[in-house]
Write an enzyme that holds these catalytic residues in place. Sequence first.
Site, PDB file in Angstrom:
ATOM      1  N   GLY A  24     -13.455 -26.051   5.657  1.00 54.79           N
ATOM      2  CA  GLY A  24     -14.506 -27.091   5.209  1.00 54.79           C
ATOM      3  C   GLY A  24     -15.512 -26.740   4.694  1.00 54.79           C
ATOM      4  N   ALA A  25     -15.181 -25.495   3.638  1.00 54.17           N
ATOM      5  CA  ALA A  25     -16.548 -24.681   3.034  1.00 54.17           C
ATOM      6  C   ALA A  25     -17.304 -25.300   1.885  1.00 54.17           C
ATOM      7  CB  ALA A  25     -16.078 -23.234   2.853  1.00 54.17           C
ATOM      8  N   ASN A  26     -16.378 -26.414   1.407  1.00 54.04           N
ATOM      9  CA  ASN A  26     -17.062 -26.863   0.011  1.00 54.04           C
ATOM     10  C   ASN A  26     -18.175 -27.835   0.064  1.00 54.04           C
ATOM     11  OD1 ASN A  26     -14.617 -28.709   0.921  1.00 54.04           O
ATOM     12  ND2 ASN A  26     -15.952 -30.299  -0.316  1.00 54.04           N
ATOM     13  N   GLY A  28     -21.556 -29.266   2.895  1.00 55.06           N
ATOM     14  CA  GLY A  28     -22.451 -29.276   4.000  1.00 55.06           C
ATOM     15  C   GLY A  28     -22.568 -27.766   4.749  1.00 55.06           C
ATOM     16  N   GLY A  30     -20.409 -25.891   6.173  1.00 55.09           N
ATOM     17  CA  GLY A  30     -19.707 -24.863   5.849  1.00 55.09           C
ATOM     18  C   GLY A  30     -19.980 -24.202   4.254  1.00 55.09           C
ATOM     19  N   SER A 151     -20.494 -30.178  19.245  1.00 55.88           N
ATOM     20  CA  SER A 151     -21.507 -30.938  18.681  1.00 55.88           C
ATOM     21  C   SER A 151     -22.209 -31.271  19.993  1.00 55.88           C
ATOM     22  CB  SER A 151     -20.877 -32.223  18.054  1.00 55.88           C
ATOM     23  OG  SER A 151     -21.880 -33.208  17.926  1.00 55.88           O
ATOM     24  N   TYR A 176     -14.921 -39.577  18.744  1.00 49.57           N
ATOM     25  CA  TYR A 176     -15.476 -38.310  18.128  1.00 49.57           C
ATOM     26  C   TYR A 176     -16.113 -37.508  19.078  1.00 49.57           C
ATOM     27  CZ  TYR A 176     -18.847 -35.429  15.453  1.00 49.57           C
ATOM     28  OH  TYR A 176     -19.342 -34.424  14.793  1.00 49.57           O
TER      29      TYR A 176
END
Length: 305
Positions: A24-26, A28, A30, A151, A176
């Site tokens: 998820g590095a693209n 936020g 990440g 979280s 969640y």
Amino acid sequence: MPNRNGFTEADVPAQSGKCLIVTGANTGIGFEASRVLAARGARVLLACRDRAKAEAAMARIRQASPQADLAFLPLDQADLASVRAAAELAAREPRIDALVNNAGVMVPPLTRTKQGFELQFGVNHLGCFALTALLLPKLAETEGRVVVTSSIAHRGAALDWEDLNAEKGYDRFRRYGASKLANALFVFELDRRLRASGSPVTAVGCHPGIAKTDLGRHLGALHILLSLMRLFLNSTAMGAWPTLQAATGRVTPGGYYGPTGIRELRGVSGEASLAAQARDPGLARRLWDVSVAMTGIDPGLPAAE
């Protein structure tokens, strides 16, 4: 200068010669973690679903660090076949020093993964479990780390063991929280099994507090409220500090790191608190067995006594 009261990006040591995967590095947290790691000299594999978005993120990182060593790793955690392919591709790297499990989804409408799992449990936990399991042999070569992002939503959460796949009902907020409890339980059990087997791999958990990221796009009016409160919460860059500490700092195996400000909502990173159910060995072992059965992927680590 490093912050003596806690961990920030200024405390990230030189990473030259190391290779880290950030899922998820693209965007936020990440993205922010990848930016800092690349600036410190690491080779960073940006594990993302969308090549164009990953390449745009790499271009942004290179604006600040022109010599950044970056590569796109195709990964869709909503598809276990994609997880397997990503692990096989990553294993061809000369070395992997850390797997930063950052990718996740938050309170979407009821959606299912490629294999039919409820999306939040499927992406946030099962995809993370599977990718980690497949890369453990590679990480063992470098005495590497596994970082799993939980979280504060894990507090008060519970797993609906009779309906993990949301076939009887779906409350997106409860699901969640349950997925984030699963992340915390996974770190606890993974650490126990790694140490019992004598593995050199270290498992560490973290959480970002509350930071403004794209993860909250399904929150509606609540997302707008959080945006208005951003002066009192973590920036995205600050939200990445616990991730960076877990991936590069001095940590305790099985430790859990997050913001140290009021109620762990924001601030510099340090040791964070886990709810009692996140350290329940019975729940952790049950989740492990269920995860193996659901994914068909067994990390091959015996249960700790």
